[in-house]
Design an enzyme around this catalytic site. Structure first.
Site, PDB file in Angstrom:
ATOM      1  N   ARG A  27       0.822  -1.205   0.000  1.00 49.67           N
ATOM      2  CA  ARG A  27       0.000   0.000   0.000  1.00 49.67           C
ATOM      3  C   ARG A  27       0.859   1.259   0.000  1.00 49.67           C
ATOM      4  NH1 ARG A  27      -5.354  -0.992   2.069  1.00 49.67           N
ATOM      5  NH2 ARG A  27      -5.400   0.994   3.156  1.00 49.67           N
ATOM      6  N   ASN A 100      -5.924   5.157  10.215  1.00 48.03           N
ATOM      7  CA  ASN A 100      -5.815   5.505   8.787  1.00 48.03           C
ATOM      8  C   ASN A 100      -6.802   6.614   8.506  1.00 48.03           C
ATOM      9  OD1 ASN A 100      -4.182   3.352   8.460  1.00 48.03           O
ATOM     10  ND2 ASN A 100      -5.578   2.165   7.189  1.00 48.03           N
ATOM     11  N   GLY A 101      -6.482   7.487   7.568  1.00 49.87           N
ATOM     12  CA  GLY A 101      -7.427   8.536   7.186  1.00 49.87           C
ATOM     13  C   GLY A 101      -6.966   9.886   7.710  1.00 49.87           C
ATOM     14  N   LYS A 481       1.386   4.591 -16.848  1.00 48.08           N
ATOM     15  CA  LYS A 481       2.158   3.469 -16.306  1.00 48.08           C
ATOM     16  C   LYS A 481       3.639   3.764 -16.432  1.00 48.08           C
ATOM     17  CE  LYS A 481       0.003   1.620 -14.851  1.00 48.08           C
ATOM     18  NZ  LYS A 481      -1.328   1.295 -14.391  1.00 48.08           N
ATOM     19  N   GLU A 484       4.803   6.469 -14.007  1.00 47.51           N
ATOM     20  CA  GLU A 484       4.613   6.012 -12.631  1.00 47.51           C
ATOM     21  C   GLU A 484       5.760   5.121 -12.151  1.00 47.51           C
ATOM     22  OE1 GLU A 484       1.065   3.678 -12.578  1.00 47.51           O
ATOM     23  OE2 GLU A 484       0.903   3.659 -10.408  1.00 47.51           O
ATOM     24  N   HIS A 500      -1.342  19.580 -33.388  1.00 50.25           N
ATOM     25  CA  HIS A 500      -1.902  20.821 -32.830  1.00 50.25           C
ATOM     26  C   HIS A 500      -1.078  21.351 -31.661  1.00 50.25           C
ATOM     27  CE1 HIS A 500      -5.382  20.628 -35.399  1.00 50.25           C
ATOM     28  NE2 HIS A 500      -5.580  19.353 -35.046  1.00 50.25           N
ATOM     29  N   LYS A 597      -1.081   2.295  -3.069  1.00 50.19           N
ATOM     30  CA  LYS A 597      -1.982   1.440  -3.844  1.00 50.19           C
ATOM     31  C   LYS A 597      -3.427   1.898  -3.720  1.00 50.19           C
ATOM     32  CE  LYS A 597      -3.096  -2.133  -6.326  1.00 50.19           C
ATOM     33  NZ  LYS A 597      -2.862  -1.966  -7.770  1.00 50.19           N
TER      34      LYS A 597
HETATM   35  C1  F6R Z   1      -2.041   3.534 -11.506  1.00 51.43           C
HETATM   36  C2  F6R Z   1      -2.981   3.241 -10.441  1.00 51.43           C
HETATM   37  C3  F6R Z   1      -3.869   4.323  -9.973  1.00 51.43           C
HETATM   38  C4  F6R Z   1      -5.255   3.758  -9.637  1.00 51.43           C
HETATM   39  C5  F6R Z   1      -6.134   4.847  -8.994  1.00 51.43           C
HETATM   40  C6  F6R Z   1      -7.546   4.359  -8.726  1.00 51.43           C
HETATM   41  O1  F6R Z   1      -1.291   2.417 -11.860  1.00 51.43           O
HETATM   42  O2  F6R Z   1      -3.026   2.147  -9.947  1.00 51.43           O
HETATM   43  O3  F6R Z   1      -3.952   5.339 -10.904  1.00 51.43           O
HETATM   44  O4  F6R Z   1      -5.838   3.282 -10.802  1.00 51.43           O
HETATM   45  O5  F6R Z   1      -5.548   5.271  -7.801  1.00 51.43           O
HETATM   46  O6  F6R Z   1      -7.562   3.257  -7.890  1.00 51.43           O
HETATM   47  P1  F6R Z   1      -8.858   2.340  -7.772  1.00 51.43           P
HETATM   48  O7  F6R Z   1      -9.041   1.636  -9.050  1.00 51.43           O
HETATM   49  O8  F6R Z   1      -8.548   1.414  -6.632  1.00 51.43           O
HETATM   50  O9  F6R Z   1     -10.000   3.249  -7.463  1.00 51.43           O
END
Ligand code: F6R
Length: 602
Positions: A27, A100-101, A481, A484, A500, A597
């Protein structure tokens, strides 16, 4: 994002707590800590900035306890330091809390507590919680009431677990941040996410906002916030713990890329029959969407790109559709009627921006649907309907297999919508192609030359990804990707837009990667030719290498498939290109810097 774990048993559970923390490390985190009940009135706390291995070194086998809580922190309030790591304690150290949060009213609470004589050791918003519990204990409340009252003072989003004194009990609650109880034979676990404890039990209870959980070695009790006892159902998660491990792969990301044939088979299993052209989504009755007038998709990052793909799949069938970045949805104020279907595309089902957009849609009277990978996730529970993508656990921060499964399930959803609305069903070619897709991905994985192309260009200045229609959404995803996990500059453009403006950036140092096999492939070919004329090395992704002989320096070949699925295959090549480029650059592929994550804060 931060991860919570708690373990309640009757034997020493410190190794299980550490192992569960490691299971949560995907995460993203920058510090970690544990607290265990050990017979003393104060739980023992060990925490540090750095890795879970650093925490293990600090503990050095000297900590024991059968009941404990643990945390991986992803800094929001205050930098990653030992002091800011969780668990946080109150003045006399009798209460330990992980959270968390974000506690939005932490500043005013802290002022009040400091004025009442409390001493704070960290800069975190979390630390107000143990001090509040301490306040109520001192006023004579029993531990559970003190916990309830402290939580009642908080506003914001949170999942909280606490130890109070030498009590063998974990107290927990949630509001807007996920929390799931694992029910073992002799132990209980509590975590932000199922993979944390999946190797110990697959039986789970998903907590809902506003519920309070107490767990001790004798059992657990779930109540509403005003004290009414609940009888939650225990669900069995059908994820295999093996699946949640890295196996022989160097990275989770690579493993998950290679799991795509299996994930796609799961996504379509029992849902499409290429022989009869029948479509059966067990989640919905036939005709369930007959009244839907239009579709709005909301999502973030990769899921937003899948949503954009979904728009084309709906439009191809004559269904009005639009996609919104979830964080922009409320301010975009799209027109909503009770016949509008708002689809939250979210792998985790816990992304705060997406949940907020879905709640906004619900308030405005729309029907909501979660397209998600996680049974029992907040999105799945809060929406009117849920369609599961069945991709299995995805641990690498970069979403890979879930994108492919999302697109396939969006295709099934679009087809269901069209049929329910009395529009023409697609010809049997589509289901035949869907059926053949897992094998096609496997062939691609067996034959790809993405690695050698990645090696050749990994030192370039910038990488441009272009395509049209569904292949434009894939170009956006390819660029996301790439940046990232490689930390190199990458951008995705609609092929037609190159001339453009972006063409000004194109040089021999900027490879152009074209995704060709969607509609209007000839025009994308022209755009690649324009880039090549400015000296850019060109990589074409296509099922027809000969057609790009004159414009491409390299071809990443994909098996031929239905036009609506071509983007899925092309995207697998782009995933591999990113992966190998990042591996060349020795990047921490599964945990890219600054990323998490599951993004459970706005
Ligand atoms: C990129 C990635 C993020 C998630 C985004 C949404 O590789 O994993 O851009 O796609 O944070 O996450 P979810 O799908 O869990 O809402």
């Amino acid at each position: 994002m931060c991860g919570i774990i708690a373990r309640v048993g009757s034997d020493n559970g410190v190794d299980e707590l550490l192992n569960s923390l490691s299971n949560l490390d995907y995460r993203g985190y920058d510090s970690a800590g544990l607290a265990v009940v050990n017979g003393d009135i104060r739980p023992t706390v060990v925490k540090c900035e750095g890795s879970i291995e650093d925490l293990g070194t600090r503990i050095d086998g000297r900590l024991a306890g059968s009941v404990g809580i643990g945390h991986t922190r992803w800094s929001t309030h205050g930098p990653p330091t030992d002091e800011n790591a969780h668990p946080h304690t109150c003045c006399d150290g009798r209460i330990a809390v992980v959270h968390n949060g974000i506690i939005e009213n932490h500043e005013s609470l802290r002022e009040r507590l400091v004025a009442a004589g409390h001493r704070f050791d960290s800069e975190t918003d979390t630390e107000v919680v143990p001090h509040l519990i301490e306040t109520y204990l001192k006023r004579g409340c029993d531990p559970e009431t003190a916990f309830r009252r402290a939580v009642g003072d908080l506003s914001g989003s949170y999942a909280i677990a606490a130890l109070i004194g030498d009590d063998d009990t974990v107290y927990a609650t949630r509001s807007g941040s996920p929390l799931v109880l694992g029910v073992g034979d002799d132990e209980y676990y509590l975590a932000s996410d199922v993979p944390a404890f999946l190797e110990y039990t697959d039986r789970v209870v998903y907590l809902e906002d506003g519920q309070l959980l107490t767990v001790d070695p004798e059992g657990y009790r779930l109540t509403t916030f005003d004290g009414r006892t609940l009888d939650p159902s225990v669900e069995t998660v059908n994820w295999d713990p093996e699946q949640a491990g890295k196996g022989a792969y160097d990275h989770f990301m690579l493993k998950e890329i290679y799991e795509q044939p299996h994930a796609l088979r799961q996504a379509i299993k029992g849902r499409v029959d290429p022989g009869t052209n029948e479509l059966s989504l067990e989640e919905f009755e036939e005709g369930a969407f007959a009244d839907v007038s239009d579709v709005q998709f909301v999502g973030c990052g990769t899921s937003y790109h899948a949503a954009l793909y979904g728009v084309h799949l709906c439009s191809n069938r004559g269904i009005p559709a639009a996609a919104y970045l979830a964080s922009e949805y409320a301010t975009s104020q799209p027109r909503i009627s009770e016949d509008t279907l708002v689809v939250g595309v979210t792998q985790s089902g816990e992304t705060a921006d997406t949940l907020n957009a879905l709640r906004e849609a619900d308030r405005a009277g729309a029907r909501t649907l979660a397209l998600t990978n996680v049974v029992g996730s907040t999105a799945a529970r809060e929406c009117d309907d849920a369609l599961l993508i069945r991709a299995g656990p995805e641990i690498g921060v970069a979403a890979t297999k879930t994108f492919s499964s999302q697109v396939v399930c969006l295709l099934l959803l679009a087809e269901r919508l069209a049929r329910d609305r009395g529009l023409d069903e697609s010809s049997s070619d589509l289901f035949a192609a869907l059926d053949a897709l897992p094998d096609a991905v496997q062939r691609l994985l067996d034959e790809t030359s993405a690695r050698s192309i990645a090696e050749r260009y990994s030192g370039a200045n910038s990488f441009f990804f272009i395509g049209r229609n569904t292949c434009f959404t894939v170009a956006l995803e390819g660029a996301l990707k790439f940046k990232e996990i490689t930390y190199e500059h990458a951008e995705g453009f609609a092929a037609g837009e190159l001339k453009h403006g972006p063409l000004a950036l194109v040089t021999p140092e900027t490879p152009a990667i074209g995704v060709l096999d969607g509609p209007d492939r000839e025009k994308t070919r022209h755009s690649l030719a324009e880039a090549r004329a400015r000296g850019a090395p060109v990589v074409a992704i296509t099922c027809d290498p000969e057609s790009v002989d004159d414009v491409a320096d390299h071809v990443l070949e994909v098996p031929r498939t239905h036009l609506e699925l071509a983007g899925v295959l092309a995207n697998v090549q782009l995933q591999l290109l990113s992966y190998h480029a990042a591996a060349m650059l020795s990047r921490p592929i599964d945990k890219p810097r600054n990323l998490a994550k599951s993004v459970t804060v706005e």
